[in-house]
Motif scaffolding. Structure first.
Motif, PDB file in Angstrom:
ATOM      1  N   ASP A 125     -24.565  10.514  43.656  1.00  0.00           N
ATOM      2  CA  ASP A 125     -23.743  11.568  44.184  1.00  0.00           C
ATOM      3  C   ASP A 125     -23.698  12.592  43.262  1.00  0.00           C
ATOM      4  N   ASP A 126     -24.782  12.632  42.169  1.00  0.00           N
ATOM      5  CA  ASP A 126     -24.627  13.341  41.100  1.00  0.00           C
ATOM      6  C   ASP A 126     -26.085  14.248  41.102  1.00  0.00           C
ATOM      7  N   GLY A 127     -26.226  15.221  42.190  1.00  0.00           N
ATOM      8  CA  GLY A 127     -27.566  15.905  41.882  1.00  0.00           C
ATOM      9  C   GLY A 127     -28.617  15.345  42.662  1.00  0.00           C
ATOM     10  N   LEU A 128     -28.037  14.296  43.351  1.00  0.00           N
ATOM     11  CA  LEU A 128     -29.360  13.307  44.237  1.00  0.00           C
ATOM     12  C   LEU A 128     -28.992  13.390  45.525  1.00  0.00           C
ATOM     13  N   VAL A 129     -28.124  14.188  46.121  1.00  0.00           N
ATOM     14  CA  VAL A 129     -27.698  14.031  47.526  1.00  0.00           C
ATOM     15  C   VAL A 129     -28.484  14.475  48.605  1.00  0.00           C
ATOM     16  N   PRO A 130     -28.990  13.947  49.698  1.00  0.00           N
ATOM     17  CA  PRO A 130     -29.778  14.244  50.536  1.00  0.00           C
ATOM     18  C   PRO A 130     -28.838  14.618  51.944  1.00  0.00           C
TER      19      PRO A 130
ATOM     20  N   TRP B 176      -8.978   1.874  44.354  1.00  0.00           N
ATOM     21  CA  TRP B 176     -10.349   2.342  44.602  1.00  0.00           C
ATOM     22  C   TRP B 176     -10.257   3.473  45.769  1.00  0.00           C
ATOM     23  N   ALA B 177     -10.960   4.390  45.633  1.00  0.00           N
ATOM     24  CA  ALA B 177     -11.147   5.514  46.664  1.00  0.00           C
ATOM     25  C   ALA B 177     -12.586   5.733  46.947  1.00  0.00           C
ATOM     26  N   VAL B 178     -12.992   5.516  48.202  1.00  0.00           N
ATOM     27  CA  VAL B 178     -14.421   5.752  48.765  1.00  0.00           C
ATOM     28  C   VAL B 178     -14.448   6.603  49.844  1.00  0.00           C
ATOM     29  N   GLY B 179     -15.831   7.358  49.728  1.00  0.00           N
ATOM     30  CA  GLY B 179     -15.920   8.363  50.940  1.00  0.00           C
ATOM     31  C   GLY B 179     -15.268   9.776  50.526  1.00  0.00           C
ATOM     32  N   ASP B 180     -14.931  10.408  51.489  1.00  0.00           N
ATOM     33  CA  ASP B 180     -14.554  11.746  51.487  1.00  0.00           C
ATOM     34  C   ASP B 180     -13.151  11.997  50.528  1.00  0.00           C
ATOM     35  N   VAL B 181     -12.414  11.029  50.279  1.00  0.00           N
ATOM     36  CA  VAL B 181     -11.201  11.079  49.748  1.00  0.00           C
ATOM     37  C   VAL B 181     -11.501  11.281  48.171  1.00  0.00           C
ATOM     38  N   ASN B 182     -12.462  10.955  47.726  1.00  0.00           N
ATOM     39  CA  ASN B 182     -12.718  11.226  46.156  1.00  0.00           C
ATOM     40  C   ASN B 182     -13.353  12.573  46.158  1.00  0.00           C
ATOM     41  N   HIS B 183     -13.930  13.181  46.869  1.00  0.00           N
ATOM     42  CA  HIS B 183     -14.482  14.643  46.980  1.00  0.00           C
ATOM     43  C   HIS B 183     -15.850  14.617  45.839  1.00  0.00           C
ATOM     44  N   ARG B 184     -16.476  13.609  46.046  1.00  0.00           N
ATOM     45  CA  ARG B 184     -17.721  13.493  45.326  1.00  0.00           C
ATOM     46  C   ARG B 184     -18.944  13.926  46.479  1.00  0.00           C
ATOM     47  N   ALA B 185     -18.833  13.579  47.520  1.00  0.00           N
ATOM     48  CA  ALA B 185     -20.176  14.175  48.565  1.00  0.00           C
ATOM     49  C   ALA B 185     -19.464  13.746  49.781  1.00  0.00           C
ATOM     50  N   LEU B 186     -19.221  14.728  50.503  1.00  0.00           N
ATOM     51  CA  LEU B 186     -18.505  14.665  52.073  1.00  0.00           C
ATOM     52  C   LEU B 186     -19.526  14.417  53.070  1.00  0.00           C
ATOM     53  N   LEU B 187     -20.116  13.221  52.825  1.00  0.00           N
ATOM     54  CA  LEU B 187     -21.155  12.861  53.817  1.00  0.00           C
ATOM     55  C   LEU B 187     -21.033  11.675  54.243  1.00  0.00           C
TER      56      LEU B 187
ATOM     57  N   ARG C 198      -9.879  18.741  54.004  1.00  0.00           N
ATOM     58  CA  ARG C 198      -8.844  18.497  52.988  1.00  0.00           C
ATOM     59  C   ARG C 198      -8.909  16.831  53.106  1.00  0.00           C
ATOM     60  N   PRO C 199      -8.414  16.223  52.079  1.00  0.00           N
ATOM     61  CA  PRO C 199      -8.093  14.833  52.006  1.00  0.00           C
ATOM     62  C   PRO C 199      -7.156  14.371  52.960  1.00  0.00           C
TER      63      PRO C 199
ATOM     64  N   ARG D  44      -4.755  -9.515  46.019  1.00  0.00           N
ATOM     65  CA  ARG D  44      -4.898 -10.251  44.838  1.00  0.00           C
ATOM     66  C   ARG D  44      -5.629  -9.362  43.904  1.00  0.00           C
ATOM     67  N   HIS D  45      -6.713  -8.663  44.432  1.00  0.00           N
ATOM     68  CA  HIS D  45      -7.407  -7.934  43.564  1.00  0.00           C
ATOM     69  C   HIS D  45      -7.416  -6.498  43.743  1.00  0.00           C
ATOM     70  N   ALA D  46      -7.608  -6.023  44.816  1.00  0.00           N
ATOM     71  CA  ALA D  46      -7.631  -4.356  45.047  1.00  0.00           C
ATOM     72  C   ALA D  46      -7.311  -3.815  46.273  1.00  0.00           C
ATOM     73  N   VAL D  47      -6.782  -2.491  46.306  1.00  0.00           N
ATOM     74  CA  VAL D  47      -6.745  -1.767  47.362  1.00  0.00           C
ATOM     75  C   VAL D  47      -7.620  -0.476  47.466  1.00  0.00           C
ATOM     76  N   VAL D  48      -8.227  -0.537  48.668  1.00  0.00           N
ATOM     77  CA  VAL D  48      -9.508   0.544  48.656  1.00  0.00           C
ATOM     78  C   VAL D  48      -9.031   1.633  49.830  1.00  0.00           C
ATOM     79  N   VAL D  49      -9.054   2.707  49.246  1.00  0.00           N
ATOM     80  CA  VAL D  49      -8.398   3.991  50.257  1.00  0.00           C
ATOM     81  C   VAL D  49      -9.669   4.553  50.753  1.00  0.00           C
ATOM     82  N   CYS D  50     -10.058   4.524  51.961  1.00  0.00           N
ATOM     83  CA  CYS D  50     -11.293   5.118  52.628  1.00  0.00           C
ATOM     84  C   CYS D  50     -10.624   5.784  53.831  1.00  0.00           C
ATOM     85  N   THR D  51      -9.623   6.870  53.757  1.00  0.00           N
ATOM     86  CA  THR D  51      -8.886   7.504  54.840  1.00  0.00           C
ATOM     87  C   THR D  51      -9.680   8.730  55.297  1.00  0.00           C
ATOM     88  N   GLY D  52     -10.733   9.239  54.562  1.00  0.00           N
ATOM     89  CA  GLY D  52     -11.448  10.285  54.859  1.00  0.00           C
ATOM     90  C   GLY D  52     -10.731  11.601  54.798  1.00  0.00           C
TER      91      GLY D  52
END
Length: 476
Positions: free
Chosen positions: A356-361, A308-319, A274-275, A144-152
Protein backbone atom coordinates in the motif's frame (compact mmCIF):
# COMPACT_ATOMS: atom_id res chain seq x y z
CA UNK A 1 -34.47 -11.08 18.80
CA UNK A 2 -32.01 -13.68 17.53
CA UNK A 3 -28.61 -13.70 19.27
CA UNK A 4 -25.67 -15.60 17.76
CA UNK A 5 -22.04 -16.00 18.71
CA UNK A 6 -19.41 -16.58 16.00
CA UNK A 7 -15.65 -16.19 15.69
CA UNK A 8 -15.58 -13.19 13.33
CA UNK A 9 -18.14 -10.76 11.90
CA UNK A 10 -17.44 -9.10 8.54
CA UNK A 11 -19.44 -5.96 7.67
CA UNK A 12 -19.78 -5.68 3.90
CA UNK A 13 -19.89 -8.47 1.31
CA UNK A 14 -18.13 -6.75 -1.55
CA UNK A 15 -14.97 -8.17 -3.08
CA UNK A 16 -12.91 -7.14 -0.04
CA UNK A 17 -15.29 -8.56 2.55
CA UNK A 18 -15.61 -11.80 0.58
CA UNK A 19 -11.84 -12.21 0.53
CA UNK A 20 -11.47 -11.51 4.25
CA UNK A 21 -14.20 -14.01 5.05
CA UNK A 22 -12.68 -16.63 2.77
CA UNK A 23 -9.27 -16.38 4.49
CA UNK A 24 -10.94 -16.61 7.90
CA UNK A 25 -12.95 -19.70 7.03
CA UNK A 26 -9.93 -21.35 5.42
CA UNK A 27 -8.15 -20.69 8.73
CA UNK A 28 -10.85 -22.52 10.64
CA UNK A 29 -12.82 -19.58 12.02
CA UNK A 30 -16.63 -19.48 11.97
CA UNK A 31 -17.44 -16.33 10.03
CA UNK A 32 -20.62 -14.36 9.32
CA UNK A 33 -20.71 -11.71 6.59
CA UNK A 34 -23.34 -8.95 6.70
CA UNK A 35 -24.62 -7.19 3.59
CA UNK A 36 -27.51 -4.76 3.00
CA UNK A 37 -27.16 -4.57 -0.78
CA UNK A 38 -25.83 -7.01 -3.40
CA UNK A 39 -23.25 -9.63 -2.48
CA UNK A 40 -20.23 -8.76 -4.63
CA UNK A 41 -20.48 -5.05 -3.90
CA UNK A 42 -19.43 -1.99 -5.84
CA UNK A 43 -16.82 -3.65 -8.04
CA UNK A 44 -19.13 -6.34 -9.39
CA UNK A 45 -22.17 -4.18 -10.10
CA UNK A 46 -21.31 -0.48 -10.29
CA UNK A 47 -17.56 -0.05 -10.81
CA UNK A 48 -14.77 -2.31 -12.11
CA UNK A 49 -16.75 -4.87 -14.09
CA UNK A 50 -19.56 -2.85 -15.68
CA UNK A 51 -17.28 0.09 -16.50
CA UNK A 52 -14.84 -2.17 -18.36
CA UNK A 53 -17.73 -3.76 -20.23
CA UNK A 54 -18.84 -0.29 -21.35
CA UNK A 55 -15.32 0.55 -22.53
CA UNK A 56 -14.10 -2.61 -24.23
CA UNK A 57 -16.31 -2.73 -27.33
CA UNK A 58 -15.42 0.79 -28.40
CA UNK A 59 -11.72 0.14 -27.81
CA UNK A 60 -11.90 -3.02 -29.94
CA UNK A 61 -13.55 -1.16 -32.83
CA UNK A 62 -11.01 1.66 -32.69
CA UNK A 63 -8.15 -0.85 -32.60
CA UNK A 64 -9.49 -2.46 -35.77
CA UNK A 65 -9.86 0.93 -37.44
CA UNK A 66 -6.13 1.54 -36.90
CA UNK A 67 -5.09 -1.64 -38.73
CA UNK A 68 -5.16 -2.01 -42.51
CA UNK A 69 -7.14 -5.03 -43.54
CA UNK A 70 -9.20 -4.88 -40.36
CA UNK A 71 -10.50 -1.35 -40.83
CA UNK A 72 -12.17 -2.37 -44.07
CA UNK A 73 -14.22 -4.95 -42.18
CA UNK A 74 -15.50 -2.37 -39.69
CA UNK A 75 -18.27 -0.76 -41.66
CA UNK A 76 -20.89 0.16 -39.07
CA UNK A 77 -21.23 2.21 -35.92
CA UNK A 78 -20.80 0.81 -32.45
CA UNK A 79 -23.88 -1.20 -31.46
CA UNK A 80 -24.66 0.56 -28.19
CA UNK A 81 -27.54 -1.78 -27.39
CA UNK A 82 -25.10 -4.68 -27.73
CA UNK A 83 -22.63 -2.99 -25.40
CA UNK A 84 -25.35 -2.56 -22.78
CA UNK A 85 -26.40 -6.19 -23.17
CA UNK A 86 -22.82 -7.28 -22.54
CA UNK A 87 -22.63 -4.94 -19.53
CA UNK A 88 -25.83 -6.47 -18.17
CA UNK A 89 -24.38 -9.93 -18.64
CA UNK A 90 -21.19 -8.93 -16.80
CA UNK A 91 -23.28 -7.78 -13.82
CA UNK A 92 -25.60 -10.82 -13.97
CA UNK A 93 -28.44 -8.34 -14.39
CA UNK A 94 -27.68 -6.99 -10.89
CA UNK A 95 -28.61 -10.37 -9.45
CA UNK A 96 -26.27 -11.74 -6.79
CA UNK A 97 -27.45 -15.36 -6.75
CA UNK A 98 -24.13 -16.55 -8.18
CA UNK A 99 -22.11 -14.75 -5.53
CA UNK A 100 -24.42 -15.97 -2.76
CA UNK A 101 -23.87 -19.51 -4.02
CA UNK A 102 -20.12 -18.94 -3.83
CA UNK A 103 -20.42 -17.83 -0.20
CA UNK A 104 -22.34 -21.01 0.58
CA UNK A 105 -19.76 -23.19 -1.17
CA UNK A 106 -16.96 -21.47 0.77
CA UNK A 107 -18.68 -22.07 4.10
CA UNK A 108 -19.36 -18.38 4.75
CA UNK A 109 -22.66 -17.57 6.46
CA UNK A 110 -24.55 -14.57 5.00
CA UNK A 111 -26.84 -12.37 7.06
CA UNK A 112 -28.87 -9.88 5.03
CA UNK A 113 -29.53 -6.46 6.52
CA UNK A 114 -27.86 -3.30 7.79
CA UNK A 115 -25.17 -3.98 10.37
CA UNK A 116 -24.23 -1.54 13.12
CA UNK A 117 -21.66 -1.97 15.87
CA UNK A 118 -23.63 -1.84 19.13
CA UNK A 119 -21.02 -2.91 21.66
CA UNK A 120 -17.69 -4.60 22.15
CA UNK A 121 -17.36 -7.22 19.39
CA UNK A 122 -21.10 -6.92 18.82
CA UNK A 123 -23.04 -6.08 15.66
CA UNK A 124 -26.81 -5.68 15.43
CA UNK A 125 -28.25 -6.42 12.00
CA UNK A 126 -31.54 -4.74 11.13
CA UNK A 127 -33.86 -5.95 8.38
CA UNK A 128 -36.53 -3.36 7.47
CA UNK A 129 -40.13 -4.46 7.90
CA UNK A 130 -41.82 -6.00 4.88
CA UNK A 131 -45.46 -5.75 3.85
CA UNK A 132 -46.51 -8.62 6.12
CA UNK A 133 -44.74 -7.46 9.30
CA UNK A 134 -45.21 -4.40 11.48
CA UNK A 135 -41.67 -3.86 12.72
CA UNK A 136 -38.05 -4.30 11.78
CA UNK A 137 -36.38 -7.55 12.72
CA UNK A 138 -33.02 -7.61 14.46
CA UNK A 139 -30.25 -10.17 14.84
CA UNK A 140 -27.48 -9.60 17.37
CA UNK A 141 -24.10 -11.07 16.39
CA UNK A 142 -21.29 -11.40 18.90
CA UNK A 143 -17.72 -12.12 17.82
CA UNK A 144 -15.23 -14.11 19.87
CA UNK A 145 -12.27 -12.58 18.08
CA UNK A 146 -12.87 -9.67 15.69
CA UNK A 147 -15.20 -7.42 13.74
CA UNK A 148 -13.96 -6.45 10.27
CA UNK A 149 -15.34 -3.36 8.52
CA UNK A 150 -15.36 -3.66 4.72
CA UNK A 151 -18.15 -1.24 3.86
CA UNK A 152 -16.26 0.57 1.11
CA UNK A 153 -16.77 4.11 -0.14
CA UNK A 154 -19.31 6.15 -2.08
CA UNK A 155 -19.12 9.11 -4.43
CA UNK A 156 -18.85 12.64 -3.07
CA UNK A 157 -21.48 15.03 -4.46
CA UNK A 158 -20.50 18.68 -3.83
CA UNK A 159 -23.18 20.96 -2.38
CA UNK A 160 -23.98 22.99 -5.51
CA UNK A 161 -24.83 19.80 -7.40
CA UNK A 162 -26.84 17.85 -4.82
CA UNK A 163 -30.18 19.41 -5.84
CA UNK A 164 -29.98 18.39 -9.51
CA UNK A 165 -29.87 14.62 -8.82
CA UNK A 166 -26.62 14.08 -10.72
CA UNK A 167 -25.21 10.78 -11.82
CA UNK A 168 -22.39 9.26 -9.84
CA UNK A 169 -20.29 6.33 -11.05
CA UNK A 170 -23.16 4.03 -10.04
CA UNK A 171 -25.66 5.60 -12.42
CA UNK A 172 -23.09 6.02 -15.20
CA UNK A 173 -22.17 2.33 -15.18
CA UNK A 174 -25.74 1.04 -14.84
CA UNK A 175 -27.57 3.38 -17.24
CA UNK A 176 -30.17 1.73 -19.47
CA UNK A 177 -30.44 4.67 -21.87
CA UNK A 178 -27.67 6.87 -23.26
CA UNK A 179 -27.99 10.66 -22.94
CA UNK A 180 -27.55 12.87 -25.96
CA UNK A 181 -25.20 15.09 -23.96
CA UNK A 182 -23.25 14.56 -20.75
CA UNK A 183 -21.25 16.96 -18.59
CA UNK A 184 -18.62 15.22 -16.49
CA UNK A 185 -17.28 17.05 -13.45
CA UNK A 186 -13.86 15.70 -12.48
CA UNK A 187 -10.76 14.77 -14.42
CA UNK A 188 -9.65 11.67 -12.53
CA UNK A 189 -9.91 8.00 -13.42
CA UNK A 190 -13.71 7.73 -13.30
CA UNK A 191 -14.21 10.93 -15.26
CA UNK A 192 -11.73 9.97 -17.99
CA UNK A 193 -13.03 6.41 -18.32
CA UNK A 194 -16.67 7.44 -18.54
CA UNK A 195 -15.84 10.23 -21.00
CA UNK A 196 -14.16 7.61 -23.19
CA UNK A 197 -17.11 5.22 -22.95
CA UNK A 198 -19.90 7.74 -23.56
CA UNK A 199 -18.08 9.57 -26.34
CA UNK A 200 -17.78 6.17 -28.01
CA UNK A 201 -21.57 5.81 -27.76
CA UNK A 202 -22.02 9.08 -29.65
CA UNK A 203 -22.86 11.23 -26.61
CA UNK A 204 -21.72 14.86 -26.72
CA UNK A 205 -19.38 14.89 -23.72
CA UNK A 206 -17.98 17.95 -21.92
CA UNK A 207 -15.34 17.38 -19.24
CA UNK A 208 -14.92 19.97 -16.51
CA UNK A 209 -11.77 19.61 -14.42
CA UNK A 210 -10.19 21.99 -11.93
CA UNK A 211 -6.70 20.63 -12.59
CA UNK A 212 -4.95 18.60 -15.29
CA UNK A 213 -6.47 15.28 -16.26
CA UNK A 214 -5.18 12.34 -14.20
CA UNK A 215 -3.27 14.83 -12.08
CA UNK A 216 -1.87 12.25 -9.65
CA UNK A 217 -0.03 10.45 -12.46
CA UNK A 218 2.93 11.38 -14.66
CA UNK A 219 2.01 14.54 -16.64
CA UNK A 220 2.25 12.83 -20.03
CA UNK A 221 -0.51 10.39 -19.03
CA UNK A 222 -3.17 13.07 -18.75
CA UNK A 223 -1.84 14.86 -21.82
CA UNK A 224 -2.10 11.79 -24.07
CA UNK A 225 -5.50 10.80 -22.68
CA UNK A 226 -6.76 14.36 -23.13
CA UNK A 227 -5.64 14.41 -26.77
CA UNK A 228 -7.39 11.10 -27.37
CA UNK A 229 -10.58 12.32 -25.72
CA UNK A 230 -10.61 15.42 -27.90
CA UNK A 231 -10.11 13.20 -30.96
CA UNK A 232 -13.27 11.34 -29.87
CA UNK A 233 -15.13 14.66 -29.85
CA UNK A 234 -14.96 15.37 -26.11
CA UNK A 235 -14.73 19.02 -25.06
CA UNK A 236 -12.14 19.20 -22.29
CA UNK A 237 -12.13 22.31 -20.09
CA UNK A 238 -9.24 22.57 -17.63
CA UNK A 239 -9.47 25.04 -14.74
CA UNK A 240 -13.27 24.80 -14.74
CA UNK A 241 -15.28 25.06 -11.52
CA UNK A 242 -19.04 24.85 -11.04
CA UNK A 243 -20.61 27.69 -9.05
CA UNK A 244 -24.25 26.56 -9.08
CA UNK A 245 -26.59 24.23 -10.91
CA UNK A 246 -30.27 23.76 -11.65
CA UNK A 247 -32.35 21.30 -13.61
CA UNK A 248 -35.08 22.04 -16.12
CA UNK A 249 -37.45 19.50 -17.63
CA UNK A 250 -34.93 18.39 -20.26
CA UNK A 251 -31.45 19.43 -19.14
CA UNK A 252 -29.08 20.37 -16.36
CA UNK A 253 -27.69 23.90 -16.42
CA UNK A 254 -24.29 24.47 -14.80
CA UNK A 255 -23.28 28.02 -13.93
CA UNK A 256 -19.50 28.15 -13.96
CA UNK A 257 -17.17 30.32 -11.89
CA UNK A 258 -16.30 33.12 -14.29
CA UNK A 259 -19.80 33.42 -15.71
CA UNK A 260 -20.06 30.83 -18.49
CA UNK A 261 -22.86 28.27 -18.70
CA UNK A 262 -22.80 24.57 -19.59
CA UNK A 263 -25.98 22.70 -20.53
CA UNK A 264 -26.33 18.93 -20.82
CA UNK A 265 -29.04 16.30 -20.65
CA UNK A 266 -27.22 14.67 -17.74
CA UNK A 267 -24.32 15.46 -15.42
CA UNK A 268 -21.89 12.98 -13.89
CA UNK A 269 -20.04 13.94 -10.70
CA UNK A 270 -16.67 12.21 -10.34
CA UNK A 271 -14.82 14.37 -7.84
CA UNK A 272 -13.84 11.93 -5.12
CA UNK A 273 -14.97 9.30 -2.61
CA UNK A 274 -16.11 9.25 1.00
CA UNK A 275 -16.10 6.32 3.45
CA UNK A 276 -19.34 4.44 4.00
CA UNK A 277 -18.94 4.58 7.76
CA UNK A 278 -21.59 7.13 8.74
CA UNK A 279 -24.19 4.61 9.98
CA UNK A 280 -22.28 1.55 11.20
CA UNK A 281 -21.97 2.43 14.89
CA UNK A 282 -18.39 3.68 15.02
CA UNK A 283 -19.39 6.24 17.63
CA UNK A 284 -20.33 3.37 19.97
CA UNK A 285 -16.65 2.40 20.24
CA UNK A 286 -15.18 5.90 20.40
CA UNK A 287 -14.52 6.44 16.70
CA UNK A 288 -15.94 9.16 14.45
CA UNK A 289 -18.99 8.27 12.38
CA UNK A 290 -18.48 8.98 8.68
CA UNK A 291 -14.69 9.10 8.96
CA UNK A 292 -11.95 6.95 7.47
CA UNK A 293 -10.75 4.33 9.94
CA UNK A 294 -7.07 4.56 10.87
CA UNK A 295 -5.30 1.20 10.86
CA UNK A 296 -1.81 -0.24 11.25
CA UNK A 297 -0.10 -2.22 8.50
CA UNK A 298 -1.98 -5.36 9.55
CA UNK A 299 -5.25 -3.45 8.97
CA UNK A 300 -6.21 -3.42 12.66
CA UNK A 301 -7.70 -0.24 14.10
CA UNK A 302 -5.11 1.89 15.87
CA UNK A 303 -7.71 2.66 18.58
CA UNK A 304 -9.88 -0.46 19.00
CA UNK A 305 -7.86 -3.67 19.15
CA UNK A 306 -10.68 -6.04 18.10
CA UNK A 307 -11.75 -3.88 15.14
CA UNK A 308 -10.23 -4.23 11.68
CA UNK A 309 -10.87 -2.04 8.62
CA UNK A 310 -10.04 -3.36 5.16
CA UNK A 311 -10.40 -1.81 1.71
CA UNK A 312 -11.55 1.71 0.92
CA UNK A 313 -12.66 2.46 4.50
CA UNK A 314 -9.06 2.79 5.69
CA UNK A 315 -8.13 5.22 2.88
CA UNK A 316 -4.79 3.51 2.19
CA UNK A 317 -5.39 2.67 -1.47
CA UNK A 318 -8.88 2.91 -2.97
CA UNK A 319 -8.55 0.09 -5.49
CA UNK A 320 -10.27 -3.29 -5.51
CA UNK A 321 -7.08 -5.28 -6.02
CA UNK A 322 -5.37 -3.48 -3.14
CA UNK A 323 -8.38 -4.09 -0.93
CA UNK A 324 -8.28 -7.81 -1.75
CA UNK A 325 -4.55 -7.80 -1.00
CA UNK A 326 -5.26 -6.18 2.36
CA UNK A 327 -7.99 -8.77 2.94
CA UNK A 328 -5.54 -11.63 2.64
CA UNK A 329 -3.17 -10.02 5.14
CA UNK A 330 -5.91 -9.10 7.61
CA UNK A 331 -7.68 -12.46 7.39
CA UNK A 332 -4.46 -14.37 8.00
CA UNK A 333 -3.54 -12.03 10.87
CA UNK A 334 -6.86 -12.60 12.64
CA UNK A 335 -6.47 -16.36 12.21
CA UNK A 336 -2.94 -16.22 13.65
CA UNK A 337 -4.00 -14.19 16.69
CA UNK A 338 -6.99 -16.46 17.30
CA UNK A 339 -4.58 -19.40 17.40
CA UNK A 340 -2.27 -17.60 19.82
CA UNK A 341 0.51 -17.03 17.29
CA UNK A 342 2.59 -13.87 16.90
CA UNK A 343 2.12 -11.80 13.78
CA UNK A 344 4.79 -11.61 11.09
CA UNK A 345 5.04 -7.86 10.62
CA UNK A 346 8.43 -7.70 8.91
CA UNK A 347 8.46 -5.46 5.84
CA UNK A 348 7.17 -8.14 3.47
CA UNK A 349 5.75 -10.38 6.17
CA UNK A 350 2.61 -12.49 5.99
CA UNK A 351 0.46 -10.17 8.08
CA UNK A 352 1.15 -6.72 6.62
CA UNK A 353 -0.02 -4.80 3.55
CA UNK A 354 3.35 -3.29 2.69
CA UNK A 355 2.50 -2.72 -0.98
CA UNK A 356 0.00 0.00 0.00
CA UNK A 357 2.97 2.29 0.57
CA UNK A 358 4.55 3.34 -2.73
CA UNK A 359 4.09 0.01 -4.52
CA UNK A 360 0.51 0.29 -5.79
CA UNK A 361 -0.32 -0.78 -9.37
CA UNK A 362 -3.23 0.83 -11.21
CA UNK A 363 -4.74 0.69 -14.69
CA UNK A 364 -6.92 3.42 -16.16
CA UNK A 365 -8.93 1.87 -18.99
CA UNK A 366 -9.10 4.90 -21.25
CA UNK A 367 -8.03 4.68 -24.89
CA UNK A 368 -5.03 4.80 -24.71
CA UNK A 369 -4.75 2.91 -21.44
CA UNK A 370 -2.62 4.18 -18.57
CA UNK A 371 -0.81 1.58 -16.46
CA UNK A 372 1.32 2.71 -13.54
CA UNK A 373 2.99 1.30 -10.45
CA UNK A 374 5.08 2.76 -7.67
CA UNK A 375 6.18 6.38 -7.55
CA UNK A 376 6.00 9.11 -10.18
CA UNK A 377 9.11 11.22 -10.66
CA UNK A 378 7.52 14.00 -8.60
CA UNK A 379 6.60 11.62 -5.77
CA UNK A 380 10.07 10.06 -5.74
CA UNK A 381 11.73 13.46 -5.49
CA UNK A 382 9.31 14.49 -2.71
CA UNK A 383 10.32 11.32 -0.84
CA UNK A 384 13.93 12.51 -0.91
CA UNK A 385 15.20 9.98 -3.44
CA UNK A 386 17.97 10.74 -5.90
CA UNK A 387 16.33 9.62 -9.12
CA UNK A 388 16.84 9.34 -12.84
CA UNK A 389 13.95 9.03 -15.29
CA UNK A 390 14.07 6.92 -18.42
CA UNK A 391 11.58 7.93 -21.12
CA UNK A 392 10.75 6.13 -24.34
CA UNK A 393 8.32 6.63 -27.18
CA UNK A 394 6.47 3.32 -27.48
CA UNK A 395 5.66 4.02 -31.12
CA UNK A 396 9.36 3.52 -31.92
CA UNK A 397 9.23 -0.17 -31.03
CA UNK A 398 8.90 -2.96 -33.56
CA UNK A 399 6.21 -4.57 -31.46
CA UNK A 400 4.13 -1.40 -31.58
CA UNK A 401 4.23 -1.34 -35.36
CA UNK A 402 2.86 -4.86 -35.38
CA UNK A 403 0.00 -3.86 -33.07
CA UNK A 404 -1.22 -0.78 -34.91
CA UNK A 405 -0.57 1.30 -38.01
CA UNK A 406 -0.98 4.43 -35.91
CA UNK A 407 0.41 3.49 -32.51
CA UNK A 408 0.76 6.29 -29.98
CA UNK A 409 2.23 5.72 -26.56
CA UNK A 410 4.91 6.63 -24.06
CA UNK A 411 6.62 5.00 -21.09
CA UNK A 412 8.68 6.24 -18.16
CA UNK A 413 10.75 4.38 -15.59
CA UNK A 414 11.91 6.07 -12.38
CA UNK A 415 15.19 4.73 -11.00
CA UNK A 416 16.57 5.15 -7.50
CA UNK A 417 20.17 6.11 -8.28
CA UNK A 418 21.51 5.12 -4.87
CA UNK A 419 20.17 1.55 -4.99
CA UNK A 420 20.03 1.09 -8.79
CA UNK A 421 16.46 -0.23 -8.69
CA UNK A 422 13.21 0.90 -10.24
CA UNK A 423 10.79 2.68 -7.92
CA UNK A 424 8.16 3.65 -10.49
CA UNK A 425 6.92 2.92 -14.00
CA UNK A 426 4.16 4.38 -16.18
CA UNK A 427 2.98 3.12 -19.55
CA UNK A 428 0.50 4.89 -21.83
CA UNK A 429 -0.73 3.18 -24.99
CA UNK A 430 -3.08 0.56 -26.42
CA UNK A 431 -3.39 -2.53 -24.19
CA UNK A 432 -0.48 -1.51 -21.94
CA UNK A 433 -2.33 -2.94 -18.94
CA UNK A 434 -0.69 -6.27 -19.71
CA UNK A 435 2.78 -4.68 -19.41
CA UNK A 436 2.17 -3.60 -15.84
CA UNK A 437 2.76 -6.72 -13.79
CA UNK A 438 6.33 -7.14 -14.99
CA UNK A 439 7.05 -3.65 -13.69
CA UNK A 440 5.23 -4.41 -10.44
CA UNK A 441 7.42 -7.48 -9.87
CA UNK A 442 10.61 -5.55 -10.67
CA UNK A 443 9.70 -2.74 -8.27
CA UNK A 444 8.32 -4.82 -5.39
CA UNK A 445 11.15 -7.33 -5.77
CA UNK A 446 13.73 -4.52 -5.89
CA UNK A 447 15.40 -6.25 -8.82
CA UNK A 448 18.77 -4.58 -9.52
CA UNK A 449 19.14 -2.90 -12.90
CA UNK A 450 22.11 -5.16 -13.64
CA UNK A 451 19.92 -8.27 -13.21
CA UNK A 452 17.25 -6.85 -15.53
CA UNK A 453 19.73 -7.04 -18.41
CA UNK A 454 19.25 -10.80 -18.21
CA UNK A 455 15.44 -10.59 -18.42
CA UNK A 456 15.22 -10.67 -22.22
CA UNK A 457 12.02 -9.23 -23.76
CA UNK A 458 10.53 -11.19 -26.64
CA UNK A 459 10.63 -9.67 -30.11
CA UNK A 460 8.54 -8.15 -31.60
CA UNK A 461 6.56 -7.04 -28.55
CA UNK A 462 5.91 -3.75 -26.80
CA UNK A 463 7.76 -5.27 -23.83
CA UNK A 464 10.96 -4.36 -25.66
CA UNK A 465 10.59 -1.01 -23.94
CA UNK A 466 12.44 -2.67 -21.06
CA UNK A 467 15.51 -3.11 -23.26
CA UNK A 468 15.31 0.48 -24.46
CA UNK A 469 15.17 1.68 -20.85
CA UNK A 470 18.24 -0.38 -20.00
CA UNK A 471 20.16 0.90 -23.03
CA UNK A 472 19.33 4.47 -22.02
CA UNK A 473 20.46 3.82 -18.46
CA UNK A 474 23.62 1.91 -19.29
CA UNK A 475 25.39 -0.63 -17.12
CA UNK A 476 25.54 0.54 -13.49
Amino acid sequence: MDIREVDVIVLGAGAVGENVADRLVQGGLETVIVESELVGGECSYWACMPSKALLRSGAAVRAAQHLDGARQAVTGDLDVAGVLRRRDQMTSGWDDDGQVSWLESAGIDLVRGHGRITGQRQVTVTVPNSSDTNSDTETVLRARHAVVVCTGSSAVVPGPLADVAPWTSREATSAQTIPVSLAIIGGGVVGCEMATAYAGFGTQVTMLSRGPLLEAMEPFAGELVGEALEALGVTVRIGAEVDSAHRTDQKVVLEMVGGSTIEAEQVLVATGRRPRTDDIGLERVGLTAGAWIDVDDSLRSTEVDWLWAVGDVNHRALLTHQGKYQARAAGDAIVALAAGRDLDTSRFGTHVATADDGLVPQVTFTDPEVASVGLTEKQALAAGLRVRTLDHDLAALGGSAAVSDDYRGFARAVVDEDRHVLVGATFVGPDVAELLHSATIAIVGEVPIQRLWHAVPSYPTVSEVWLRWLEAYGRP
